[in-house]
Structures are given as structure tokens and as C-alpha cells.
Scaffold this active site. Sequence first.
Site, mmCIF file in Angstrom:
data_model
loop_
_atom_site.group_PDB
_atom_site.id
_atom_site.type_symbol
_atom_site.label_atom_id
_atom_site.label_comp_id
_atom_site.label_asym_id
_atom_site.label_seq_id
_atom_site.Cartn_x
_atom_site.Cartn_y
_atom_site.Cartn_z
ATOM 1 N N ARG A 214 0.826 -1.213 0.000
ATOM 2 C CA ARG A 214 0.000 0.000 0.000
ATOM 3 C C ARG A 214 0.860 1.263 0.000
ATOM 4 O O ARG A 214 0.540 2.246 -0.679
ATOM 5 C CB ARG A 214 -0.947 -0.009 1.204
ATOM 6 C CG ARG A 214 -1.948 -1.149 1.166
ATOM 7 C CD ARG A 214 -2.880 -1.146 2.352
ATOM 8 N NE ARG A 214 -3.837 -0.041 2.284
ATOM 9 C CZ ARG A 214 -4.792 0.178 3.192
ATOM 10 N NH1 ARG A 214 -4.900 -0.624 4.239
ATOM 11 N NH2 ARG A 214 -5.625 1.174 3.067
ATOM 12 N N ASN B 235 -9.029 8.582 5.790
ATOM 13 C CA ASN B 235 -8.013 8.045 4.890
ATOM 14 C C ASN B 235 -6.633 8.078 5.540
ATOM 15 O O ASN B 235 -6.317 8.975 6.325
ATOM 16 C CB ASN B 235 -7.997 8.829 3.585
ATOM 17 C CG ASN B 235 -9.314 8.718 2.846
ATOM 18 O OD1 ASN B 235 -10.084 7.777 3.062
ATOM 19 N ND2 ASN B 235 -9.595 9.665 1.974
ATOM 20 N N HIS C 284 -7.684 7.869 11.484
ATOM 21 C CA HIS C 284 -7.241 6.474 11.399
ATOM 22 C C HIS C 284 -5.728 6.349 11.225
ATOM 23 O O HIS C 284 -5.226 5.269 10.946
ATOM 24 C CB HIS C 284 -7.956 5.746 10.258
ATOM 25 C CG HIS C 284 -9.412 5.515 10.521
ATOM 26 N ND1 HIS C 284 -10.314 5.192 9.531
ATOM 27 C CD2 HIS C 284 -10.126 5.553 11.667
ATOM 28 C CE1 HIS C 284 -11.526 5.049 10.057
ATOM 29 N NE2 HIS C 284 -11.435 5.264 11.351
ATOM 30 N N CYS D 272 8.840 0.411 22.644
ATOM 31 C CA CYS D 272 8.954 1.685 23.366
ATOM 32 C C CYS D 272 7.823 2.655 23.069
ATOM 33 O O CYS D 272 7.674 3.674 23.741
ATOM 34 C CB CYS D 272 10.303 2.348 23.076
ATOM 35 S SG CYS D 272 10.453 3.053 21.406
ATOM 36 N N CYS E 141 16.738 0.456 21.598
ATOM 37 C CA CYS E 141 15.425 -0.208 21.510
ATOM 38 C C CYS E 141 15.431 -1.343 20.483
ATOM 39 O O CYS E 141 15.467 -2.504 20.823
ATOM 40 C CB CYS E 141 14.326 0.798 21.173
ATOM 41 S SG CYS E 141 12.673 0.032 21.146
ATOM 42 N N SER F 236 -18.547 5.849 2.836
ATOM 43 C CA SER F 236 -19.660 4.899 2.780
ATOM 44 C C SER F 236 -20.585 5.007 3.985
ATOM 45 O O SER F 236 -21.670 4.431 3.995
ATOM 46 C CB SER F 236 -19.118 3.471 2.706
ATOM 47 O OG SER F 236 -18.293 3.201 3.829
ATOM 48 N N MET G 223 -20.717 8.742 -4.805
ATOM 49 C CA MET G 223 -21.148 8.040 -6.003
ATOM 50 C C MET G 223 -22.477 7.325 -5.815
ATOM 51 O O MET G 223 -23.120 6.935 -6.784
ATOM 52 C CB MET G 223 -20.075 7.016 -6.407
ATOM 53 C CG MET G 223 -18.814 7.637 -6.986
ATOM 54 S SD MET G 223 -19.099 8.407 -8.598
ATOM 55 C CE MET G 223 -19.483 6.976 -9.597
ATOM 56 N N GLU G 224 -22.888 7.153 -4.564
ATOM 57 C CA GLU G 224 -24.125 6.424 -4.294
ATOM 58 C C GLU G 224 -24.714 6.892 -2.971
ATOM 59 O O GLU G 224 -24.044 7.563 -2.178
ATOM 60 C CB GLU G 224 -23.851 4.919 -4.244
ATOM 61 C CG GLU G 224 -22.798 4.530 -3.217
ATOM 62 C CD GLU G 224 -22.350 3.092 -3.361
ATOM 63 O OE1 GLU G 224 -22.752 2.438 -4.332
ATOM 64 O OE2 GLU G 224 -21.589 2.634 -2.498
#
Length: 305
Positions: free
Chosen positions: A101, A137, A154, A165, A208, A247, A272-273
Amino acid sequence: MIVRQLTCRGLIYPQMCAHLKKQRGGKQMARPSSDLAAFRKIFAQAQNIAIITGAGVSAESGVPTFRGAGGYWRKWQAQELATPEAFARNPSRVWEFYHYRREVMLTKNPNPAHLAIAECEERLTKQGRNVTVVTQNIDELHRRAGSKNMLEIHGSLFRTRCMSCGDEASNYKSPICAALKDKGAPDPKTQDAQIPEKELPRCEQTGCHGLLRPAVVWFGETLDSDILNQAERVLDNCDLCLVVGTSSIVYPAAMFAPQVAARGVPVAEFNMEDTPATMRFKFHFHGPCGTTLPPALTRHETEPK
């Protein structure tokens, strides 16, 4: 405000439908308006605008959404890999998914919807007005478009957090570690790389060297309380709310706009919907966000030049 009650990321389509049905109280609700001129009059007067964005905005930049038919990486959907349990079972597989990603995102650019939002923020800020993006996003396309006043509820693909740590830092390395170079192909026939844990991304803090994970909010995890508190203040104070490319089935973000609408603030949905929340809103503009949003946010004739 709803963010005080719902802080764990997850799918709530059935619960949300029940909640909205209860809110309707059995009354017949009018279809939201698609009158752009009417929206623009309200936009011209708004002083505090909240813009809630979801995967539909980035889809127009060619970013995979991992939802619905065909939304798979190999044989898994995001909901199967984006969990603490999945990472504990197989950190190599999860890191392959996120490495893929990250690498995809480095080839993508903001589209007209991202740019329209950033331009609107810059322009209205000079007028003493406020525009805040509350985004689900994790791709940072809003940031790359120029948005500055934003809350990434998010997290981000380009941040990491140490499992030992707790250090969190930006990370734009490509590849993020040598062992992940050329790994992460999405083809279902691709075999897992099975990278040893010691070769996965590691913390660079002195002394660490703990295992790093993506600094994103996985399904079943609690959202950052500081960011939620900021989102709460933005939503409580806004006098216009836009819902763009989402959505409306992942909470708590799914409940943000309906709660704003419930206190009488105009909400405009660009999607879109229809979504489970559409009938709660004053406006609905159907179509690609990159087409519908720029004319909605362009300079109004009453704005100072």
C-alpha cells in the site's frame, strides 16, 4: 457528541441503520436537495466548515479501497489483515500488505477533489473563516494537496509505532526495510514471503530496536482520544458540514455527520451512491467527488477577492 460514546473502529451498518430508523420516528423524509446554487448560498455564509472524507475521495486517484467486490489483497480483505490479532499471528504478511500500500501510494497524486478542498481552506483562512478536514483516509493525499488543518483519525501509512517503546515517527523510506524490497505483490498466486521478525522494520531509537507496526488504527482498536476530542470540537462548532466519498458504515466517523445534522446544521453529501445516512442530510450531490466538489467549493461571488 457521538465521539464520546463510539471510539472503537469497526463496521456498524446494521446498528447504524437501526439508529437512523429510530431517529426518523416513522416520518416520511424528503429526498436531499441537489440544488448547487442553494448549497452555495449556505457555503458563502459559513464560518466554520467541517469536511469529513473517506475512501471515495482517494479512489479517484487510483487508490485501492479494499471494500466491496474485488477489494482483495491476495485472498484477504483489509478487515482480515488490519487487526492486532493478524499482526500478532503473522507480522510478515501484514507488513507485506502495508508495504504494498505504501509503494502504491508513492505512485499516486491528489485529484481535483483533494485540490479543491486544499484551495478552499487556504482561501477561506485568509478571510478569517475555518475549514477543517476530518479524514478516515491513511494515504496523506490531503496533506500532499496542501491541506494543513486536518485530523487523520485512522492514522497514516507513512507513520510507524514501536511495539516496545511506543515511539511514533514519520517514515517515507522506500522500501521501508531491505527485506520488504519487491515484496507485497497482490496477486492471489503470490506466496507469503515469511520474512523473519528480526528483518522486519525495527525501531531506530537508541537501545530499543523493537518491532515496528504501521501507525494506523486497526479494526477493533480505540481511536486516539486527543484526535477524537479535536474532532468533537470541530463538529460541535461547525455551521456547515460536507461528507465526501465515505460509505458511512465505519464508526465512529459514520455517526459524525448524522449527529451534526440532528442539531440542525446543513450537511452536504458528495458521493457516487446513497449511504445509510443520506436521508438525514440537506444536500446530496451524486457523482465522482473530483467532478462534483470543485464547483461547490470554488470562490463564491460574494467573497472578497
